[in-house]
Enzyme design. Structure first.
Site, PDB file in Angstrom:
ATOM      1  N   GLY A 100       0.699  -1.267   0.180  1.00  0.00           N
ATOM      2  CA  GLY A 100      -0.009  -0.245  -0.016  1.00  0.00           C
ATOM      3  C   GLY A 100       0.725   1.382   0.101  1.00  0.00           C
ATOM      4  O   GLY A 100       0.062   2.251   0.155  1.00  0.00           O
ATOM      5  N   GLU A 141       3.890  -6.918   0.713  1.00  0.00           N
ATOM      6  CA  GLU A 141       3.100  -7.101  -0.388  1.00  0.00           C
ATOM      7  C   GLU A 141       3.185  -5.756  -1.321  1.00  0.00           C
ATOM      8  O   GLU A 141       1.915  -5.173  -1.650  1.00  0.00           O
ATOM      9  CB  GLU A 141       1.829  -7.852  -0.303  1.00  0.00           C
ATOM     10  N   PRO A 142       4.032  -5.178  -1.756  1.00  0.00           N
ATOM     11  CA  PRO A 142       4.152  -3.965  -2.444  1.00  0.00           C
ATOM     12  C   PRO A 142       3.524  -4.027  -3.816  1.00  0.00           C
ATOM     13  O   PRO A 142       3.932  -5.385  -4.451  1.00  0.00           O
ATOM     14  CB  PRO A 142       5.723  -3.391  -2.592  1.00  0.00           C
ATOM     15  N   GLY A 143       3.014  -3.074  -4.499  1.00  0.00           N
ATOM     16  CA  GLY A 143       2.298  -3.313  -5.660  1.00  0.00           C
ATOM     17  C   GLY A 143       2.672  -1.874  -6.319  1.00  0.00           C
ATOM     18  O   GLY A 143       3.469  -1.631  -7.158  1.00  0.00           O
ATOM     19  N   ARG A 200      -8.189   5.551 -13.533  1.00  0.00           N
ATOM     20  CA  ARG A 200      -8.087   6.356 -12.390  1.00  0.00           C
ATOM     21  C   ARG A 200      -8.660   7.454 -12.421  1.00  0.00           C
ATOM     22  O   ARG A 200      -9.262   7.679 -11.351  1.00  0.00           O
ATOM     23  CB  ARG A 200      -6.642   6.087 -12.078  1.00  0.00           C
ATOM     24  N   CYS A 225     -18.059   7.853 -24.897  1.00  0.00           N
ATOM     25  CA  CYS A 225     -19.537   8.607 -24.742  1.00  0.00           C
ATOM     26  C   CYS A 225     -19.973   8.457 -23.322  1.00  0.00           C
ATOM     27  O   CYS A 225     -21.031   8.211 -22.728  1.00  0.00           O
ATOM     28  CB  CYS A 225     -20.624   7.964 -25.602  1.00  0.00           C
TER      29      CYS A 225
END
Length: 428
Positions: free
Chosen positions: A247, A284-286, A323, A353
């Site tokens: 995170g 658990e880095p992403g 995002r 659209c």
């Protein structure tokens, strides 16, 4: 030749009047592969990983890349070859890890909604650990494992009720979130897990959110985790590893998250002070490994000046870059070849659209039709969240290594999109 590096992006720079990623001009890639196009820096990803590795020097730590951030095989292969394990949240992600050369024994299987089929597939593959997220899941996993004559290695994901101070959609450690076991139920849940013959208790896990830019939530969560480890072990259940999740945020628009090595020096000091310095760790880095390694190149299709707003319509859209529409997220947008003409203020929008199809609000740019723009910080949660909305083909992807560019995903075709569909024979 004069070089102007972009703040927060040490591997992206203007050399003369060209924007380069490492030693490769991005305009050459746009010309060769078309747009929209995602391009990633190998050096940027390995440099980000090295910060974690340096912070853990001399410790027993398994770094598991949280591949939900970017699940392209070429990216997974890079991290597998660098010694990473993987955090997966579906059988599909596990399949990708194995296809890219990752080891099943270094996979952590997370997620709140694992199916029996996914459990069976993961047990057959020999995954290293399941992060179990509910009491009901414990019972089902035990049943599935016994049916295969196996024991499932498990850790239990704890909800420590820590506010990560991030976007509510990516906050995962508060009482109102769907993830993990409630803090007050943890000891009883571990006792139940230890009593189930199809399970082998290995560790404890937490993950409080994504795009975290302060160290205090991590220190708070660690203290609560260690309190729980003491209570669980006092109840007779040994804990072999502590998984602190991931995170850690990145700099999208002036954020100043702690550096991975500095953050972990403080967390390890806290572990040492409380007598847990020799305990095995997992993280658990992403996003922090891939986010600022990637750019999305897009072409300016039309300029549409208006009374209230000026619209710069580009060929990348919310299906390519979700995002902004999903999280109201900011991404810097820069030209591949800067112009000297006076800039204007533009709404940078895509062709889908939907009024929510925007890439950037109120951007100061000097642009003309046909120019290429680079959307920065596009390595995480862009391609992995891309869709075919409006029957748009997903973009190609390229991995840059110095002067070398490797195509790691071909541009999708319309034939690819309709391949699995069938026209029924209907009665008249």
């Amino acid at each position: 030749m004069h070089s102007d590096r972009l703040p927060g992006h040490p591997h992206i720079a203007y050399l003369g009047d060209e924007l380069f990623l490492e030693e490769t001009p991005l305009s050459a890639l746009a010309q060769q592969y078309g747009t929209p196009l995602f391009v990633y820096s190998k050096t940027a990803m390995l440099t980000a990983l090295a910060a974690y590795q340096q912070g853990f020097a001399g410790r027993q730590v398994q770094i598991c890349y949280a591949m939900k951030a970017n699940s392209t095989l070429g990216i997974i292969q890079l991290f597998a070859q660098a010694g990473c394990g993987f955090d997966v949240v579906s059988q599909g992600e596990m399949t990708r890890v194995l296809a890219a050369g990752g080891q099943a024994s270094r996979i952590i299987f997370s997620g709140v909604g694992k199916t029996r089929a996914e459990m069976r597939a993961a047990l057959h593959a020999g995954v290293g650990c399941f992060n179990v997220e509910s009491e009901a899941e414990l019972e089902v996993l035990n049943e599935v494992a016994l049916g295969l004559g196996l024991q499932a290695p498990v850790s239990i994901r704890v909800n420590p009720n820590v506010d990560p101070q991030t976007h509510p959609y990516i906050s995962t450690g508060l009482k109102g979130n769907k993830f993990g076991i409630a803090h007050e139920r943890v000891v009883q849940t571990y006792q139940r897990a230890a009593a189930l013959p199809g399970l082998s208790v290995q560790g404890i896990d937490c993950h409080i959110g994504s795009q975290i830019t302060q160290e205090a939530p991590y220190l708070d969560a660690l203290d609560r985790m260690l309190d729980l480890v003491e209570a669980i072990e006092a109840a007779g259940v040994p804990i072999h590893h502590i998984d602190m999740g991931g995170g850690l945020g990145i700099d999208y628009n002036g954020e100043t998250p702690p550096q991975a090595d500095a953050l972990w020096r403080k967390l390890l000091a806290r572990l040492d002070a409380r007598g847990f310095g020799q305990r095995a760790l997992m993280i658990e880095p992403g996003r922090s490994l891939v986010g600022n390694a990637g750019v999305c190149i897009t072409e300016v299709l039309y300029l549409k000046p208006g009374e209230q707003k000026n619209f710069c319509i580009v060929d990348a859209a919310m299906n390519d870059l979700p995002r902004p529409a999903m999280y109201q997220a900011y991404h810097h947008i820069v030209p591949l070849k800067p112009r000297t003409s006076p800039p204007d203020t533009w709404e940078v929008v895509g062709p889908i659209c939907e009024s929510g199809d925007w890439i950037g609000h109120d951007r100061t740019l000097s642009v003309q039709q046909g120019d290429w723009l680079a959307v920065l910080s596009a390595g995480a949660y862009c391609m992995s969240m891309a869709s075919n909305y409006n029957t748009r083909n997903r973009a190609a992807e390229v991995l840059v290594d110095g002067t070398q560019a490797h195509l790691i995903r071909e541009r999708e075709s319309y034939a690819d999109q309709i391949r699995l569909e069938h026209l029924p024979v209907l009665t008249q």
